[in-house]
Design an enzyme around this catalytic site. Structure first.
Site, PDB file in Angstrom:
ATOM      1  N   ARG A 235      85.252  39.049  45.121  1.00  0.00           N
ATOM      2  CA  ARG A 235      86.652  38.816  44.794  1.00  0.00           C
ATOM      3  C   ARG A 235      87.104  37.548  45.504  1.00  0.00           C
ATOM      4  O   ARG A 235      86.766  37.300  46.661  1.00  0.00           O
ATOM      5  CB  ARG A 235      87.536  39.997  45.226  1.00  0.00           C
ATOM      6  CG  ARG A 235      87.415  41.223  44.334  1.00  0.00           C
ATOM      7  CD  ARG A 235      88.039  40.960  42.956  1.00  0.00           C
ATOM      8  NE  ARG A 235      88.041  42.131  42.088  1.00  0.00           N
ATOM      9  CZ  ARG A 235      87.084  42.433  41.236  1.00  0.00           C
ATOM     10  NH1 ARG A 235      86.021  41.643  41.144  1.00  0.00           N
ATOM     11  NH2 ARG A 235      87.180  43.505  40.462  1.00  0.00           N
ATOM     12  N   GLU A 264      92.743  33.306  40.371  1.00  0.00           N
ATOM     13  CA  GLU A 264      92.100  33.146  39.069  1.00  0.00           C
ATOM     14  C   GLU A 264      92.878  33.757  37.910  1.00  0.00           C
ATOM     15  O   GLU A 264      92.659  33.402  36.749  1.00  0.00           O
ATOM     16  CB  GLU A 264      90.702  33.767  39.093  1.00  0.00           C
ATOM     17  CG  GLU A 264      90.680  35.282  39.191  1.00  0.00           C
ATOM     18  CD  GLU A 264      89.258  35.835  39.211  1.00  0.00           C
ATOM     19  OE1 GLU A 264      88.990  36.738  38.407  1.00  0.00           O
ATOM     20  OE2 GLU A 264      88.425  35.370  40.019  1.00  0.00           O
ATOM     21  N   HIS A 296      84.114  33.983  36.424  1.00  0.00           N
ATOM     22  CA  HIS A 296      84.087  35.439  36.588  1.00  0.00           C
ATOM     23  C   HIS A 296      83.269  36.110  35.476  1.00  0.00           C
ATOM     24  O   HIS A 296      83.727  37.038  34.812  1.00  0.00           O
ATOM     25  CB  HIS A 296      85.512  36.003  36.598  1.00  0.00           C
ATOM     26  CG  HIS A 296      85.600  37.332  37.299  1.00  0.00           C
ATOM     27  ND1 HIS A 296      86.706  37.722  38.032  1.00  0.00           N
ATOM     28  CD2 HIS A 296      84.731  38.376  37.380  1.00  0.00           C
ATOM     29  CE1 HIS A 296      86.518  38.939  38.525  1.00  0.00           C
ATOM     30  NE2 HIS A 296      85.319  39.348  38.141  1.00  0.00           N
TER      31      HIS A 296
END
Length: 330
Positions: A235, A264, A296
């Site tokens: 994360r 993000e 991601h």
């Protein structure tokens, strides 16, 4: 049981449809992300399914409750985007997908590491322009180097096994120590400071919570080996972005591979090629030659997408039959 899937992208839709076709569940997909404005779309649905970028704050959960929603099926292992305390107060049950494919994430972390170390992006760029000069592309052997693994759960354990295969020395940091990793792969558990001070490469595989928020900051960067490589597929907010940029600019960090970013949510999973982005920190990171950013998608393998879809529908079926899903979050 009626379930509304928010934030459905083209890459996952076939897997969700295939899993849903095998069950007596009424499914509706929407590209819309969940937020205070789109929560009303869940009117008369029993459940909603959320992705990592969806907003499940207290305000949004209150609206979902008013719409008649009882269950929230996440399509992720992480649940930091859900206000679990508010969900509990409202009587909303939440379940995640804790074990879709640790191999997908760990293998992506290794891909980032190898691409950075062997200068693959720069090499490809040169060759694409018919420049076959190899000056400036020197990397290093992974064999014999020390890798620090922050978080040795399912994903971190796979990362440990892979790096052991490269012949690396292994340091680990976790609140729960894994005996098998110590005995079979020679992983040595240390304090976080010892890991940061002793590792040539550091790979982050911890969940995001109050204890890991900005876990890596200026203080820890200051004791790391000069030129350390950092990989983050966990994360973004585990690393403090401003301090990260400072450590890159003063060459404390020699290379950075990141599949996640602290801010993000406003950018990732979107095509910003025409509009550009306003986040100056992210722009700076993307522009650095020793930084490799992916959007991601470490989880994005056929196996992982299949497992995610199957688990989501299993959770929904458990609720439909009056059972508590195995992956229900307390």
């Amino acid at each position: 049981m009626k379930i509304l899937f928010y934030s459905v992208r083209a890459f996952e839709r076939p897997y969700l449809q295939n899993a849903g076709n095998h069950h007596d569940v009424q499914v509706v997909f929407t590209k819309e992300s969940l937020d205070p404005d789109t929560a009303i779309l869940a009117m008369n649905f029993d459940a909603v399914s959320l992705f990592t970028g969806d907003n499940a704050s207290q305000t949004v959960l209150e609206i979902l409750k008013e719409m008649g929603v009882k269950y929230i099926a996440l399509r992720s292992a992480g649940y930091d985007h859900v206000n679990l305390k508010a969900a509990g107060r409202l009587g909303l049950e939440v379940a995640n997908v804790p074990d879709y494919s640790p191999y997908a994430i760990a293998e992506h972390a290794v891909a980032l590491l190898l691409a950075l170390n062997r200068r693959l992006t720069e090499s490809h760029k040169r060759v694409s322009g018919f420049n076959f000069d190899i000056n400036g592309l020197t990397g290093f052997d992974l064999h014999g180097k020390t890798v620090g693994i922050i978080g040795t759960g399912r994903i971190g354990s796979v990362m440990t096994k892979i790096m052991h295969g490269f012949g690396c020395k292994l340091l680990g940091y976790d609140i729960h120590e894994n005996d098998e990793l110590q005995q079979k792969y020679g992983l040595r558990y240390t304090t976080l400071r010892q890991l940061c001070a002793g590792a040539d490469m550091i790979s982050v595989h911890a969940p995001l919570n109050k204890d890991t928020y900005h876990l890596l900051d200026r203080e820890l960067f200051g004791i790391m080996r000069k030129g350390v490589t950092i990989i983050n597929t966990a994360r973004g907010a585990i690393i403090k972005t401003e301090d990260l940029l400072e450590a890159l600019e003063n060459s404390t960090i020699g290379a950075l591979g990141m599949d996640v970013y602290e801010r993000e949510k406003e950018v990732f999973f979107k095509d910003c090629s025409k509009t550009g982005i306003e986040d100056m920190a992210l722009k700076k990171l993307i522009g650095m030659p020793n930084v490799l950013v992916t959007s991601h998608h470490a989880f994005l393998t056929a196996e992982a997408l299949t497992n995610i879809a199957d688990t989501v529908f299993q959770n929904v079926l458990d609720w439909q039959h009056g059972k508590s899903p195995a992956s229900k979050i307390p």
